[in-house]
Design a protein around this motif. Structure first.
Motif, PDB file in Angstrom:
ATOM      1  N   UNK A   1     -11.678   6.344  -0.430  1.00 59.82           N
ATOM      2  CA  UNK A   1     -10.865   6.477   0.551  1.00 59.82           C
ATOM      3  C   UNK A   1      -9.560   5.477   0.220  1.00 59.82           C
ATOM      4  N   UNK A   2      -8.324   5.356   0.587  1.00 62.41           N
ATOM      5  CA  UNK A   2      -7.245   4.503   0.477  1.00 62.41           C
ATOM      6  C   UNK A   2      -6.985   3.247   1.958  1.00 62.41           C
ATOM      7  N   UNK A   3      -7.289   2.527   1.781  1.00 63.25           N
ATOM      8  CA  UNK A   3      -7.311   2.121   3.338  1.00 63.25           C
ATOM      9  C   UNK A   3      -7.913   2.291   3.685  1.00 63.25           C
ATOM     10  N   UNK A   4      -8.768   2.215   3.772  1.00 61.96           N
ATOM     11  CA  UNK A   4     -10.431   2.975   5.044  1.00 61.96           C
ATOM     12  C   UNK A   4      -9.969   4.401   5.765  1.00 61.96           C
ATOM     13  N   UNK A   5      -8.941   5.170   4.684  1.00 62.16           N
ATOM     14  CA  UNK A   5      -8.654   6.524   4.945  1.00 62.16           C
ATOM     15  C   UNK A   5      -9.647   7.538   4.109  1.00 62.16           C
ATOM     16  N   UNK A   6     -11.179   8.500   4.624  1.00 57.44           N
ATOM     17  CA  UNK A   6     -11.489   9.066   3.666  1.00 57.44           C
ATOM     18  C   UNK A   6      -9.831  10.655   2.878  1.00 57.44           C
ATOM     19  N   UNK A   7      -9.700  10.583   1.219  1.00 56.32           N
ATOM     20  CA  UNK A   7      -9.149  11.297   1.469  1.00 56.32           C
ATOM     21  C   UNK A   7      -9.932  12.154   0.333  1.00 56.32           C
ATOM     22  N   UNK A   8     -10.455  11.374  -0.433  1.00 52.78           N
ATOM     23  CA  UNK A   8     -11.766  12.871  -1.444  1.00 52.78           C
ATOM     24  C   UNK A   8     -12.522  12.966  -0.659  1.00 52.78           C
TER      25      UNK A   8
ATOM     26  N   UNK B   1       0.104   8.726  -2.580  1.00 52.96           N
ATOM     27  CA  UNK B   1       0.360   7.736  -3.701  1.00 52.96           C
ATOM     28  C   UNK B   1      -0.510   6.420  -3.375  1.00 52.96           C
ATOM     29  N   UNK B   2      -0.739   5.847  -4.848  1.00 52.85           N
ATOM     30  CA  UNK B   2      -1.147   4.444  -4.296  1.00 52.85           C
ATOM     31  C   UNK B   2       0.455   3.810  -4.675  1.00 52.85           C
ATOM     32  N   UNK B   3       0.393   2.985  -3.499  1.00 51.96           N
ATOM     33  CA  UNK B   3       1.803   1.495  -3.003  1.00 51.96           C
ATOM     34  C   UNK B   3       0.522   0.487  -3.840  1.00 51.96           C
ATOM     35  N   UNK B   4       1.616  -0.415  -3.851  1.00 58.07           N
ATOM     36  CA  UNK B   4       1.245  -2.513  -3.882  1.00 58.07           C
ATOM     37  C   UNK B   4       1.383  -2.786  -2.305  1.00 58.07           C
ATOM     38  N   UNK B   5       0.201  -3.097  -2.148  1.00 56.82           N
ATOM     39  CA  UNK B   5      -0.842  -3.790  -1.208  1.00 56.82           C
ATOM     40  C   UNK B   5      -2.554  -2.659  -1.150  1.00 56.82           C
ATOM     41  N   UNK B   6      -2.162  -1.808  -1.437  1.00 58.87           N
ATOM     42  CA  UNK B   6      -3.146  -0.448  -1.220  1.00 58.87           C
ATOM     43  C   UNK B   6      -4.363  -0.988  -1.585  1.00 58.87           C
ATOM     44  N   UNK B   7      -5.459  -0.819  -1.002  1.00 56.95           N
ATOM     45  CA  UNK B   7      -6.829  -1.301  -1.420  1.00 56.95           C
ATOM     46  C   UNK B   7      -7.585   0.597  -1.141  1.00 56.95           C
ATOM     47  N   UNK B   8      -8.061   0.606  -2.577  1.00 55.87           N
ATOM     48  CA  UNK B   8      -8.575   1.791  -3.009  1.00 55.87           C
ATOM     49  C   UNK B   8     -10.771   1.885  -2.774  1.00 55.87           C
TER      50      UNK B   8
END
Length: 297
Positions: A219-226, A273-280
């Protein structure tokens, strides 16, 4: 057993120590509790795995801690570190989920595709994944089940491979896609500092019902991507350990990242793609979750 490395402000010089997370939200400092009953246990996890009969000694230390409270800390008193901080090798397996290979238009491999990450990439739970945006502009996540070697393995058969496995943990094979694809081989793009988060603990095999049937997700910023399951691995645990050991010696503390399922950011439409401030956050059933924030250097 859930084996980790921790830090407390009360420890001498705030040195990390090896401990076991318990079901009652406490952590037992194995070295401290073991010393009270004249059992010498190292303070670092790789050294512990190299210790003769370390599990039996650790169980005695845990029993004493449960009876006396010696070496027992509340979870909120400690900081979790990477459970393995000094691996000699980090071996990675590419394209080990059929649908991940297909999403990148790659052929299905006939045997494991190996590459490596450098040990300086290791970081722990809650620590920051960081990179220079002028150096790489395409940083991606990859949820992975990670094998931890417990006994030296050289030319072992597949049916003997699990005897050499200390346990499993969660890994995030963070990848600089522009470097990876631009180089034509993967080591540089996979090995930037902090690009191998692992944790939260090493879970020993008896606590994992079936490593080939665990849900795995990112999950990236709470969104499930895998979202997948390790039942989709092309090459299983025993086969990977045996295959690697035919080529080189595996030693206690070595890590094998077993590959990632589909849904990585670079192949999404549009790319994520991951960016500054993201939570994974990477999660694996029975192992827990591993969360890291992202920041530009």
């Amino acid at each position: 057993m859930r084996l980790g490395q921790y830090q407390t402000q009360t420890a001498t010089a705030d040195e990390p120590w090896c401990g076991v997370a318990t079901d009652d939200e406490t952590v037992v400092n194995l070295s401290e509790s073991g010393a009270a009953i004249d059992i010498s246990l190292p303070e670092r996890s790789v050294a512990l795995l190299e210790t003769w009969e370390w599990e039996r000694k650790a169980e005695l230390a845990l029993e004493y801690a449960a009876e006396t409270g010696v070496g027992v800390y509340d979870r909120d008193e400690v900081t979790s570190l990477a459970p393995i901080t000094e691996p000699e090798k980090i071996v990675c397996v590419g394209l080990n989920y059929r649908d991940h290979a297909e999403e990148g238009d790659n052929p299905i491999p006939d045997e494991p595709v190996l590459f490596s990450k450098f040990p300086t990439a290791v970081t722990g739970p809650g620590e920051t994944i960081s990179w220079d945006p002028d150096y790489t502009e395409k940083v991606d996540y990859e949820a992975e089940l990670v094998i931890v070697i417990g006994q030296e393995a050289r030319r072992v058969d597949e049916d003997e491979a699990m005897d050499h496995v200390a346990g499993f943990l969660i890994g995030n094979d963070v990848s600089a896609r522009d470097l990876q694809h631009g180089d034509g081989q993967w080591v540089r793009g996979k090995s930037l500092d902090t690009f191998a988060p692992i944790g939260p603990e090493l879970v020993t095999p008896e606590e994992v019902s079936d490593p080939h049937d665990l849900e795995i997700w990112t999950e990236v910023n709470g969104e499930r991507l895998q979202e997948s399951t390790t039942s989709n691995l092309i090459f299983g645990i025993g086969e990977l350990v045996s295959f690697c050991s035919q080529a080189f010696t595996l030693r206690p503390g070595d890590l094998i990242f077993t590959g990632t399922p589909p849904g990585v950011g670079v192949y999404r439409e549009p790319p994520t793609l991951l960016e500054d401030g993201d939570s994974v956050t990477v999660g694996i059933e029975e192992l827990g979750t591993l969360t890291n924030d992202c920041a530009y250097e």
